[in-house]
Design a protein around this motif. Sequence first.
Motif, mmCIF file in Angstrom:
data_model
loop_
_atom_site.group_PDB
_atom_site.id
_atom_site.type_symbol
_atom_site.label_atom_id
_atom_site.label_comp_id
_atom_site.label_asym_id
_atom_site.label_seq_id
_atom_site.Cartn_x
_atom_site.Cartn_y
_atom_site.Cartn_z
ATOM 1 N N UNK A 497 71.329 47.581 120.315
ATOM 2 C CA UNK A 497 71.972 48.896 120.234
ATOM 3 C C UNK A 497 71.967 49.400 118.798
ATOM 4 N N UNK A 498 72.250 48.517 117.838
ATOM 5 C CA UNK A 498 72.280 48.934 116.436
ATOM 6 C C UNK A 498 70.909 49.432 115.974
ATOM 7 N N UNK A 499 69.845 48.844 116.483
ATOM 8 C CA UNK A 499 68.499 49.311 116.131
ATOM 9 C C UNK A 499 68.296 50.760 116.542
ATOM 10 N N UNK A 500 68.719 51.100 117.750
ATOM 11 C CA UNK A 500 68.574 52.470 118.241
ATOM 12 C C UNK A 500 69.433 53.435 117.423
ATOM 13 N N UNK A 501 70.682 53.061 117.173
ATOM 14 C CA UNK A 501 71.579 53.932 116.420
ATOM 15 C C UNK A 501 71.063 54.151 114.996
ATOM 16 N N UNK A 502 70.546 53.085 114.380
ATOM 17 C CA UNK A 502 69.994 53.200 113.018
ATOM 18 C C UNK A 502 68.794 54.140 113.000
ATOM 19 N N UNK A 503 67.933 54.007 114.006
ATOM 20 C CA UNK A 503 66.747 54.871 114.075
ATOM 21 C C UNK A 503 67.122 56.332 114.257
ATOM 22 N N UNK A 504 68.230 56.575 114.952
ATOM 23 C CA UNK A 504 68.678 57.944 115.201
ATOM 24 C C UNK A 504 69.660 58.436 114.130
ATOM 25 N N UNK A 505 69.924 57.590 113.115
ATOM 26 C CA UNK A 505 70.813 57.928 112.000
ATOM 27 C C UNK A 505 72.224 58.290 112.484
ATOM 28 N N UNK A 506 72.717 57.466 113.394
ATOM 29 C CA UNK A 506 74.068 57.656 113.928
ATOM 30 C C UNK A 506 74.911 56.451 113.534
ATOM 31 N N UNK A 507 76.044 56.710 112.910
ATOM 32 C CA UNK A 507 76.930 55.647 112.454
ATOM 33 C C UNK A 507 78.145 55.554 113.372
ATOM 34 N N UNK A 508 78.021 54.739 114.410
ATOM 35 C CA UNK A 508 79.119 54.495 115.336
ATOM 36 C C UNK A 508 79.322 52.989 115.429
#
Length: 628
Positions: A497-508
Amino acid sequence: MFDIKENLKKLPDSPGVYIHKDKLGQVIYVGKAVSLKNRVRQYFQSPKNMPAKVRAMVSHIEEFEYITTNTEMEALILECTLIKRYMPKYNVLLRDDKTYPYIKITMDEEYPRLVKTRRVEKDGCKYFGPYADAGAVNQMIDLLNNIFVLKRCATRKFPEMIKPCLNYHINQCRGICTGKVSRESYMQDIMHIMDFLNGKTKPLVDMLTEKMLEESELLNFERAAELRDYIEAAKTITEKQRVVLLGLKDLDIALAISSSQKSYVVLFFVRNGKLTGRESFAMEGTEDKNELVSEFLKQYYSENPNIPYEILVEQPVEESELIEDFLGEIAGRQVKITLPQRGDKKDLLKLAQKDSIELLKSIDERENNHRARREALSKEIGSLIDRITGSGANNPLDLQLDSQAQKWEDYRVEAYDISNTNGIDSVGAMVVFEGLKPNKKEYRRFKIRTVEGPNDYGSMQEVLYRRFKRALEGDPSFKTLPHILFIDGGKGQVSAVQQILHAMKINVAVAGMAKDDKHRTRALIYKPYGEDEYEELLLKEHPLLFKYTGAVQEEVHRFAIDYHRGLRGKRIQGSVLDEIDGIGSQRRNSLLIHFGSLDKIKSATIEELCEAPGITESVAKNIREYFD
């Protein structure tokens, strides 16, 4: 640019509904007026004599709209509809979304059934309730079904030569499908049931007693004992939570009360002279008792149209005549709003007022306990979010992520889970908890499209990518971002999940819900901000967070499993017959009922196939060609 002064000049002198909006175009207030021209102008005059709440609202009005109606009644109906649709910030709102069960007799069917429902409609059926105890409703339905052996299935028409289902063979149904049951005798039993549900229990008990004595005389002691048990069950169910109040018709009692934190309307149900229950409903937007009751009556009964003949109140209600007409339109008969002055109704009101005082004490105590738990959990969740994202970290996309999580109810937790059977029918589920409670309107389901086989990591990445991509695109269904994600699984799922969020530049913030060997929630796994190694928060050391996380994990797992089972069931129910040109669900069922099995259909001639209802010669040829 919307010019308020110019648009005020255009307002008509006619009934209608006005809609105030803020600078973002969001509806902040909906109101009705006998004269739109006079009512809307009042908001933009001198604020000196305005209540503080109205002044605050007016300061946020950037534009307004209006809808004209023919009458004030039409305006009231439209106002209720728009308030339920927009839930405006400055309206008095009924916040409880709970509904109560009714017993429905499906009079729109030739042979009616008994079903439990939470929705009352104008469909010609008979409704009884509402009942505060859903368990008692189930007991009543089971009892009446067993006594009268009613139809249980929803089928309305039965093909010829149909085979009765299991209920018939175990004496749980008379076999309506066989065509041998007299509708006249069946409807007589339905009338007995209506009498029973209307509170006339004696005829049913007398009938069962007579049958019991007959069976006893015939030495059928097992059947006599069964009837005796039915008699006791009927008496127990009808007496459960009921107090007899002689001489009164159906009525409700609506009282407004306020605790230290919230306002409520308490509703007492009286049916056929019997007090059947009491429920409290949280209200928001005002503490004025008159306004609370007035808004409650409109909003509650427009959603629960099983309206009594009379509603008792403890002080005059604003627009009582208009509300009476409004409720009468829904009920199809006269409805009275009464402030009793003497007699039985006055005594009943006093009893309800006294009970409400005791209820308020328990509400205050419950709210204090709830607040203490909420604040303790708030600290733990907030500490976890700060540990993962870094203290004061902001979402760079500036989506609708509320960073002011000072109170527990501000936190939005989204939980995700994947469900499949050896990689088949893979689905993803998203559930949302806002504060301590799930927000089921925000639940979402995903059918996995790009991942083949049992790949939970890839499936989770697809679900999270689709969820946040739609948020970035401005999809209203996904626009609100969570403060933290709870992922069913451990380090591997969190990393994916962190890989996807990092790629989309979302910090959750992301935390994995790990289980022990007995499939019980054990720990939250996360990667602290700025560190490379994952850590575990052992939940046994945090009992409140342990209980909360367990509830979240169970709910997302249930939601995922339900969706997966539904898809799997549809696939299993499919048939090779569906692949034949001209065969739909009706013809497929007709063939299976007529021949009894797929093997017999495969071996049938064109002439034999044409004997099945709905099968034409051209379709029969298609079937024959397919199997040949």
